[in-house]
Design an enzyme around this catalytic site. Structure first.
Site, PDB file in Angstrom:
ATOM      1  N   ARG A  35     -93.895  -8.913 -14.266  1.00  0.00           N
ATOM      2  CA  ARG A  35     -92.619  -9.656 -14.211  1.00  0.00           C
ATOM      3  C   ARG A  35     -92.141  -9.752 -12.766  1.00  0.00           C
ATOM      4  O   ARG A  35     -91.387 -10.659 -12.425  1.00  0.00           O
ATOM      5  CB  ARG A  35     -91.550  -8.925 -15.027  1.00  0.00           C
ATOM      6  CG  ARG A  35     -91.773  -8.960 -16.516  1.00  0.00           C
ATOM      7  CD  ARG A  35     -90.595  -8.345 -17.241  1.00  0.00           C
ATOM      8  NE  ARG A  35     -89.348  -8.882 -16.709  1.00  0.00           N
ATOM      9  CZ  ARG A  35     -88.175  -8.264 -16.775  1.00  0.00           C
ATOM     10  NH1 ARG A  35     -88.082  -7.088 -17.351  1.00  0.00           N
ATOM     11  NH2 ARG A  35     -87.095  -8.821 -16.274  1.00  0.00           N
TER      12      ARG A  35
ATOM     13  N   ARG B   4     -75.717  -2.704 -18.202  1.00  0.00           N
ATOM     14  CA  ARG B   4     -75.773  -4.049 -17.634  1.00  0.00           C
ATOM     15  C   ARG B   4     -75.013  -5.099 -18.449  1.00  0.00           C
ATOM     16  O   ARG B   4     -75.602  -6.061 -18.954  1.00  0.00           O
ATOM     17  CB  ARG B   4     -77.233  -4.469 -17.419  1.00  0.00           C
ATOM     18  CG  ARG B   4     -77.973  -3.499 -16.548  1.00  0.00           C
ATOM     19  CD  ARG B   4     -79.352  -3.964 -16.227  1.00  0.00           C
ATOM     20  NE  ARG B   4     -79.380  -4.960 -15.181  1.00  0.00           N
ATOM     21  CZ  ARG B   4     -80.503  -5.495 -14.721  1.00  0.00           C
ATOM     22  NH1 ARG B   4     -81.657  -5.145 -15.214  1.00  0.00           N
ATOM     23  NH2 ARG B   4     -80.472  -6.378 -13.756  1.00  0.00           N
TER      24      ARG B   4
ATOM     25  N   LYS C 164     -88.573 -13.480  -6.148  1.00  0.00           N
ATOM     26  CA  LYS C 164     -88.274 -13.638  -7.582  1.00  0.00           C
ATOM     27  C   LYS C 164     -86.763 -13.788  -7.796  1.00  0.00           C
ATOM     28  O   LYS C 164     -86.313 -14.673  -8.503  1.00  0.00           O
ATOM     29  CB  LYS C 164     -88.773 -12.405  -8.347  1.00  0.00           C
ATOM     30  CG  LYS C 164     -88.208 -12.278  -9.746  1.00  0.00           C
ATOM     31  CD  LYS C 164     -88.747 -11.083 -10.474  1.00  0.00           C
ATOM     32  CE  LYS C 164     -87.914  -9.830 -10.358  1.00  0.00           C
ATOM     33  NZ  LYS C 164     -86.686  -9.814 -11.168  1.00  0.00           N
ATOM     34  N   ASN C 165     -86.003 -12.914  -7.146  1.00  0.00           N
ATOM     35  CA  ASN C 165     -84.568 -12.913  -7.415  1.00  0.00           C
ATOM     36  C   ASN C 165     -83.849 -14.111  -6.801  1.00  0.00           C
ATOM     37  O   ASN C 165     -82.698 -14.370  -7.134  1.00  0.00           O
ATOM     38  CB  ASN C 165     -83.933 -11.598  -6.937  1.00  0.00           C
ATOM     39  CG  ASN C 165     -84.338 -10.435  -7.836  1.00  0.00           C
ATOM     40  OD1 ASN C 165     -84.961 -10.636  -8.873  1.00  0.00           O
ATOM     41  ND2 ASN C 165     -83.992  -9.220  -7.432  1.00  0.00           N
TER      42      ASN C 165
ATOM     43  N   ASP D 244     -83.260  -1.501  -5.988  1.00  0.00           N
ATOM     44  CA  ASP D 244     -84.606  -1.817  -6.485  1.00  0.00           C
ATOM     45  C   ASP D 244     -85.686  -1.036  -5.743  1.00  0.00           C
ATOM     46  O   ASP D 244     -86.816  -0.929  -6.231  1.00  0.00           O
ATOM     47  CB  ASP D 244     -84.886  -3.322  -6.369  1.00  0.00           C
ATOM     48  CG  ASP D 244     -84.172  -4.120  -7.457  1.00  0.00           C
ATOM     49  OD1 ASP D 244     -83.635  -3.493  -8.395  1.00  0.00           O
ATOM     50  OD2 ASP D 244     -84.154  -5.355  -7.370  1.00  0.00           O
TER      51      ASP D 244
ATOM     52  N   CYS E  37     -80.635  -2.364 -20.925  1.00  0.00           N
ATOM     53  CA  CYS E  37     -82.040  -2.237 -20.553  1.00  0.00           C
ATOM     54  C   CYS E  37     -82.272  -0.826 -20.034  1.00  0.00           C
ATOM     55  O   CYS E  37     -81.355  -0.006 -20.037  1.00  0.00           O
ATOM     56  CB  CYS E  37     -82.443  -3.301 -19.544  1.00  0.00           C
ATOM     57  SG  CYS E  37     -81.928  -2.949 -17.890  1.00  0.00           S
TER      58      CYS E  37
HETATM   59  C1  UD1 Z   1     -79.761  -8.256  -9.625  1.00  0.00           C
HETATM   60  C2  UD1 Z   1     -81.262  -8.214  -9.415  1.00  0.00           C
HETATM   61  C3  UD1 Z   1     -81.787  -6.813  -9.644  1.00  0.00           C
HETATM   62  C4  UD1 Z   1     -81.027  -5.809  -8.770  1.00  0.00           C
HETATM   63  C5  UD1 Z   1     -79.522  -5.973  -8.944  1.00  0.00           C
HETATM   64  C6  UD1 Z   1     -78.728  -5.115  -7.967  1.00  0.00           C
HETATM   65  C7  UD1 Z   1     -81.924 -10.442 -10.103  1.00  0.00           C
HETATM   66  C8  UD1 Z   1     -82.653 -11.303 -11.062  1.00  0.00           C
HETATM   67  N1  UD1 Z   1     -81.890  -9.126 -10.368  1.00  0.00           N
HETATM   68  O1  UD1 Z   1     -79.508  -7.891 -10.988  1.00  0.00           O
HETATM   69  O2  UD1 Z   1     -83.173  -6.805  -9.308  1.00  0.00           O
HETATM   70  O3  UD1 Z   1     -81.389  -4.507  -9.149  1.00  0.00           O
HETATM   71  O4  UD1 Z   1     -79.139  -7.338  -8.731  1.00  0.00           O
HETATM   72  O5  UD1 Z   1     -79.101  -5.377  -6.665  1.00  0.00           O
HETATM   73  O6  UD1 Z   1     -81.437 -10.908  -9.083  1.00  0.00           O
HETATM   74  N2  UD1 Z   1     -72.208  -5.349 -13.847  1.00  0.00           N
HETATM   75  C9  UD1 Z   1     -71.170  -5.302 -14.764  1.00  0.00           C
HETATM   76  N3  UD1 Z   1     -70.757  -6.466 -15.343  1.00  0.00           N
HETATM   77  C10 UD1 Z   1     -71.316  -7.676 -15.032  1.00  0.00           C
HETATM   78  C11 UD1 Z   1     -72.369  -7.709 -14.090  1.00  0.00           C
HETATM   79  C12 UD1 Z   1     -72.793  -6.537 -13.504  1.00  0.00           C
HETATM   80  O7  UD1 Z   1     -70.652  -4.214 -15.060  1.00  0.00           O
HETATM   81  O8  UD1 Z   1     -70.894  -8.688 -15.588  1.00  0.00           O
HETATM   82  C13 UD1 Z   1     -72.681  -4.103 -13.217  1.00  0.00           C
HETATM   83  C14 UD1 Z   1     -74.126  -3.779 -13.632  1.00  0.00           C
HETATM   84  O9  UD1 Z   1     -74.185  -3.103 -14.864  1.00  0.00           O
HETATM   85  C15 UD1 Z   1     -74.593  -2.933 -12.458  1.00  0.00           C
HETATM   86  C16 UD1 Z   1     -73.857  -3.559 -11.270  1.00  0.00           C
HETATM   87  O10 UD1 Z   1     -72.763  -4.290 -11.826  1.00  0.00           O
HETATM   88  O11 UD1 Z   1     -74.168  -1.600 -12.625  1.00  0.00           O
HETATM   89  C17 UD1 Z   1     -74.710  -4.480 -10.433  1.00  0.00           C
HETATM   90  O12 UD1 Z   1     -75.329  -5.443 -11.255  1.00  0.00           O
HETATM   91  P1  UD1 Z   1     -75.723  -6.897 -10.722  1.00  0.00           P
HETATM   92  O13 UD1 Z   1     -75.524  -6.931  -9.251  1.00  0.00           O
HETATM   93  O14 UD1 Z   1     -75.007  -7.897 -11.541  1.00  0.00           O
HETATM   94  O15 UD1 Z   1     -77.256  -6.951 -11.038  1.00  0.00           O
HETATM   95  P2  UD1 Z   1     -78.071  -8.178 -11.609  1.00  0.00           P
HETATM   96  O16 UD1 Z   1     -77.540  -9.446 -11.071  1.00  0.00           O
HETATM   97  O17 UD1 Z   1     -78.225  -8.032 -13.082  1.00  0.00           O
END
Ligand code: UD1
Length: 422
Positions: free
Chosen positions: A399, A121, A22-23, A307, A116
């Site tokens: 999902r 996030r 999915k990711n 995850d 969420c």
């Molecule tokens: C992706 C995965 C999710 C997984 C996560 C971490 C997908 C669709 N989802 O989510 O399943 O749990 O990686 O492995 O691939 N952050 C910020 N600012 C930003 C972006 C991130 O502060 O602009 C923080 C987030 O709040 C979190 C951390 O960075 O604490 C990691 O988030 P991120 O790696 O971006 O997760 P996702 O890409 O949303």
């Protein structure tokens, strides 16, 4: 409200096939916005999140079909740079469309994702990165508006404050079409899904190197061309079934999976004393006696995946002794612990740590799934528990897990979905 009813005292036994990731497929689909030729993506899981990304592509003007695990994205005549919050709020990964869409339309307006259940996030790293590329970013009425610059700097370097998966994907994809510019992303995420996206984009003519290391270098090209690409297997799905097997003292072989993407989980399972056999393209988990407690920290890849944190907690809930879990990626990812405690677990959370004091057996209860992975954790807890467990709010599960009930039933689970079958 949707419910799953799970009968306890069930050992998972049998063989299943891993679904596509999915990711991986979500950012790959977002990247197809930039490709003005047909793109065929294979091994795509049938999931709500995939449908949401397809709806977004259709909304902006692409023609998309999805059958037999294959998505075909045809070029649209005119693409619209507007993605309403209605679609973004269903799934945060929708925001990955903003960079690619801006590259094609010159501007894009995309609803800003809210918080969420697992944390705030924010998308600030995505936006700061796009600003470093020269995009003009403004925010108004809950939308983010991005406008492309007249030209890009020759050399651009952006260091992520944290190796965010989504921001790395957003920036790497956008940069692929920044012709005349060489872009370096430092402190990049190293998840296998980043390498998959790099491989996909390179198959379409991009020039990207360095995925799976902290430094990714992109030489922008003028056009991307169509291609056929198959996504990697879903390591989180595989990890969930491996952990479900161990929690239920079962014996399960998962075909079509990649053990090299699950090294941290497999070494923890071995440390716990679980039976693990690694084949060429399968993983086999089996119970070989009482498990040992462990200390785990969730970390960006190659560390233990956040995850799988709720799911391994469900396993450790019945492992004699005290296990400790530290969550280092999301600030609020223990929301499901009270539900496990309703089932008789003894877990205490203080800030980013959970102390798990193993009990003999959990007891089935009515619980609520706060998010996808926590939902899977509660199902696994229910399979291992005494009696029946009713899990409310399970639409989350669809999902993230393809044919979840079907696969579990193949492995011997007695599980029913209400109000109707998915
Ligand atoms: C992706 C995965 C999710 C997984 C996560 C971490 C997908 C669709 N989802 O989510 O399943 O749990 O990686 O492995 O691939 N952050 C910020 N600012 C930003 C972006 C991130 O502060 O602009 C923080 C987030 O709040 C979190 C951390 O960075 O604490 C990691 O988030 P991120 O790696 O971006 O997760 P996702 O890409 O949303």
């Amino acid at each position: 409200m949707s419910q799953l009813v799970v009968m306890g005292n069930t050992s998972l036994k049998g063989e299943i096939k891993a679904s596509g990731s999915k990711n991986s497929v979500l950012p790959i689909l977002a990247a197809t916005v930039m490709i003005e030729e047909p793109v065929v993506i294979k091994n795509v899981p049938e999931l709500r999140d995939v449908q949401t990304m397809i709806s977004i592509l259709q909304q902006i003007g692409k023609t998309v079909s999805f059958e037999n695990e294959t998505v075909t994205v045809m070029p649209g005549e005119i693409l619209v740079g507007n993605v309403p919050y209605e679609l973004v709020k269903k799934m945060r990964a929708s925001f990955n469309i903003i960079g690619p869409l801006t590259m094609i339309c010159g501007w894009a307006k995309v609803g800003k994702p809210g918080g969420c259940n697992i944390g705030q996030r924010p998308v600030d790293f995505h936006l700061k990165g796009l600003e470093a590329f020269g995009f003009r970013i403004t925010e108004e009425h809950g939308d983010v508006m991005a406008v492309i610059p007249n030209s890009f700097e020759k050399e651009i370097v952006y260091a992520l404050p944290f190796p965010s998966v989504g921001a790395t994907e957003q920036l790497m994809t956008t940069a692929a079409l920044m012709e005349g510019s060489t872009i370096t992303i430092e402190n990049a995420a190293r998840e296998p899904e980043i390498s998959d996206l790099q491989n996909f984009l390179n198959a379409c003519g991009a020039q990207i190197a360095g995925a799976s290391t902290p430094t990714i270098k992109i030489t922008g090209v003028r056009n991307l061309h169509g291609s056929e690409y198959s996504v990697i297997p879903d390591r989180i799905e595989t990890g969930t079934y491996l952990l479900g097997t161990i929690a239920t003292k079962g014996d399960v072989k998962i075909h079509g999976t990649r053990s090299d993407h699950l090294i941290s989980l497999l070494s923890i399972l071995e440390e716990m004393g679980a039976g693990i056999e690694k084949g060429q393209d399968y993983l086999h988990a089996f119970w070989k006696g009482p498990l040992k407690p462990v200390r785990i920290s969730s970390e960006p890849y190659p560390g233990f995946p956040t995850d799988l944190q709720p799911i391994i907690t469900a396993v450790l809930a019945t492992v004699e002794g005290t296990s400790v879990i530290e969550e280092n990626v999301f600030e609020n990812r223990f929301g499901y612990v009270d539900e496990l405690n309703r089932m008789g677990a003894r877990i205490k959370v203080s800030s980013s740590h959970a102390n798990i004091c193993g009990v003999d057996k959990l007891s089935g209860a009515e619980v609520v799934a706060p998010d996808i992975r926590a939902g899977a954790a509660l199902v696994i807890a229910g399979l291992a528990a005494d009696g029946e467990t009713i899990i409310n709010n399970v639409t989350h599960l669809f999902r993230g897990y393809e044919r979840f009930q079907e696969k579990l039933r193949t492995l011997g689970a007695k599980i029913t979905f209400y109000p109707d079958e998915e």
